[in-house]
Design a protein around this motif. Structure first.
Motif, mmCIF file in Angstrom:
data_model
loop_
_atom_site.group_PDB
_atom_site.id
_atom_site.type_symbol
_atom_site.label_atom_id
_atom_site.label_comp_id
_atom_site.label_asym_id
_atom_site.label_seq_id
_atom_site.Cartn_x
_atom_site.Cartn_y
_atom_site.Cartn_z
ATOM 1 N N ARG A 185 0.800 -1.297 0.047
ATOM 2 C CA ARG A 185 0.140 -0.063 -0.080
ATOM 3 C C ARG A 185 0.749 1.158 0.160
ATOM 4 O O ARG A 185 0.244 2.281 -0.543
ATOM 5 N N ASP A 190 1.624 4.642 0.738
ATOM 6 C CA ASP A 190 0.850 5.794 1.290
ATOM 7 C C ASP A 190 -0.472 5.967 0.998
ATOM 8 O O ASP A 190 -1.228 6.685 0.874
ATOM 9 N N ARG A 191 -0.942 4.935 -0.138
ATOM 10 C CA ARG A 191 -2.119 5.122 -0.963
ATOM 11 C C ARG A 191 -3.378 4.641 0.038
ATOM 12 O O ARG A 191 -3.287 3.894 0.820
ATOM 13 N N GLU A 192 -4.322 5.656 -0.128
ATOM 14 C CA GLU A 192 -5.467 5.673 0.513
ATOM 15 C C GLU A 192 -6.680 4.809 0.034
ATOM 16 O O GLU A 192 -6.734 4.985 -1.315
ATOM 17 N N CYS A 212 -3.570 0.244 -10.058
ATOM 18 C CA CYS A 212 -3.698 1.678 -10.171
ATOM 19 C C CYS A 212 -4.276 1.924 -8.665
ATOM 20 O O CYS A 212 -4.734 1.290 -8.098
ATOM 21 N N ASP A 213 -4.120 3.344 -8.215
ATOM 22 C CA ASP A 213 -4.645 3.805 -7.173
ATOM 23 C C ASP A 213 -6.041 4.132 -7.180
ATOM 24 O O ASP A 213 -6.820 4.282 -8.218
ATOM 25 N N SER A 226 2.252 3.750 -10.056
ATOM 26 C CA SER A 226 3.387 4.108 -9.673
ATOM 27 C C SER A 226 4.347 3.774 -10.644
ATOM 28 O O SER A 226 4.241 2.820 -11.342
ATOM 29 N N GLU A 256 3.190 7.595 -13.155
ATOM 30 C CA GLU A 256 2.271 8.588 -12.856
ATOM 31 C C GLU A 256 1.892 9.743 -14.089
ATOM 32 O O GLU A 256 0.667 9.981 -14.410
ATOM 33 N N LYS A 279 8.347 6.362 -7.632
ATOM 34 C CA LYS A 279 7.308 5.873 -6.575
ATOM 35 C C LYS A 279 7.082 4.455 -6.908
ATOM 36 O O LYS A 279 7.281 3.879 -8.003
ATOM 37 N N TYR A 286 4.338 2.416 -5.227
ATOM 38 C CA TYR A 286 3.060 1.852 -4.493
ATOM 39 C C TYR A 286 2.586 0.922 -5.495
ATOM 40 O O TYR A 286 2.209 1.140 -6.501
ATOM 41 N N LEU A 287 1.600 -0.110 -4.723
ATOM 42 C CA LEU A 287 0.871 -0.930 -5.194
ATOM 43 C C LEU A 287 1.415 -1.864 -6.228
ATOM 44 O O LEU A 287 0.794 -2.012 -7.293
#
Length: 286
Positions: free
Chosen positions: A91, A93-95, A124-125, A131, A134, A176, A178-179
């Motif tokens: 994760r 910092d992905r909300e 994707c977020d 990431s 972007e 980055k 993330y994910l």
């Protein structure tokens, strides 16, 4: 490799060397796990974290195990690259809505669990961003005018994600990660990831990309999707609701197949999704 934190970088070559020389338990120990490490099970079925569901607890949830139905192969899409991230919790910092993904990998000919296979997932977020890409996943312009949701999307024809061809590995354009992450299957062929429910971008239904490596070969590239009723529930919540205008659903997606649906159940503060991958481990087409 150090022992201080999860998600440290490790090359594919060193990863496979670690599998052959250390086994899964040794590899996980070498790659480390900090206090934030998500549920990962060893080759003996023992859990790295005391609160985690064990492989035995998951086994009954894997519908389709032992059926020897080869999992559909799909395009890897435009945003794949080897992120060198060996970790269970992807994760960063992905909300978003918490999602635990459990994947059981089996051989498509023998139906036996495929241990020591490397499974990667990426998606994707909540805003539709990938990431390492972007800029590309906002249409190359850093987002919509006025800082709104992304307006761009991968191409949907030719060799793009929605077309019949494939694309080469991406050269990342940002740092980055993330994910994105990889795990090694245990003796039961199972890996687990903790992530968030993916968002969407134009031209595609909500999905997660997955790739299976075995004996240093890519033996399966596929995608997994979600029931649209659940998609509707999640997309109505923050932060997903900020990205409105979703244009493609399962029934209009040219990659979607019923066999790609995760079996999803509610779990604590989120969801658990499970699926079986039957991979052609010797790449003989069966």
């Amino acid at each position: 490799m150090g022992h201080d934190h999860e998600g440290q970088r490790v090359s594919r070559r060193r990863l496979f060397a670690g599998i052959s020389s250390l086994g899964l338990g040794g590899l996980l120990a070498a790659c480390g796990g900090g206090s934030g490490t998500a549920a990962v099970t060893t080759s003996t079925g023992a859990s790295v974290t005391p609160q985690a569901t064990t492989a035995k607890d998951l086994t009954s949830l894997f519908s389709g195990a032992g059926t020897c139905t080869l999992t559909s192969t799909t395009t890897q899409g435009p945003y794949y690259f080897d992120a060198d991230k060996i970790r269970g919790d992807i994760r960063e910092d992905r909300e978003g809505t918490r999602l635990r993904v459990a994947i059981k990998v089996q051989d498509s000919e023998t139906c036996e669990p495929l241990g020591n296979a490397v499974v990667e997932i990426w998606h994707c977020d909540a805003a539709g961003l990938y990431s390492g890409a972007e800029s590309q996943s906002t249409g190359g312009g850093g987002g919509a005018p006025g800082g709104g949701p992304p307006t761009g999307a991968p191409p949907t024809g030719g060799t793009g994600e929605g077309g019949g061809g494939d694309m080469g590995d991406l050269t990342p354009t940002d740092d980055k990660r993330y994910l994105r992450g990889a795990q090694v299957t245990n003796a039961d062929g199972i890996v687990e990831f903790t992530t968030i429910w993916p968002g969407w971008y134009r031209g595609r239904t909500i999905h997660i990309h997955a790739m299976v490596h075995f004996s240093n070969q890519r033996v399966l590239t596929t995608q997994v999707m979600f029931d649209e009723k659940l998609n509707g529930v999640v997309m109505a919540e923050a932060p997903y609701a900020e990205h409105s205008g979703r244009d493609t659903f399962n029934d209009g997606d040219n990659i979607y197949r019923d066999g790609m649906l995760l079996k999803v159940t509610e779990e604590d503060d989120g969801y658990l999704g499970v699926i079986v991958f039957a991979a052609d481990s010797d790449k003989d087409g069966a």
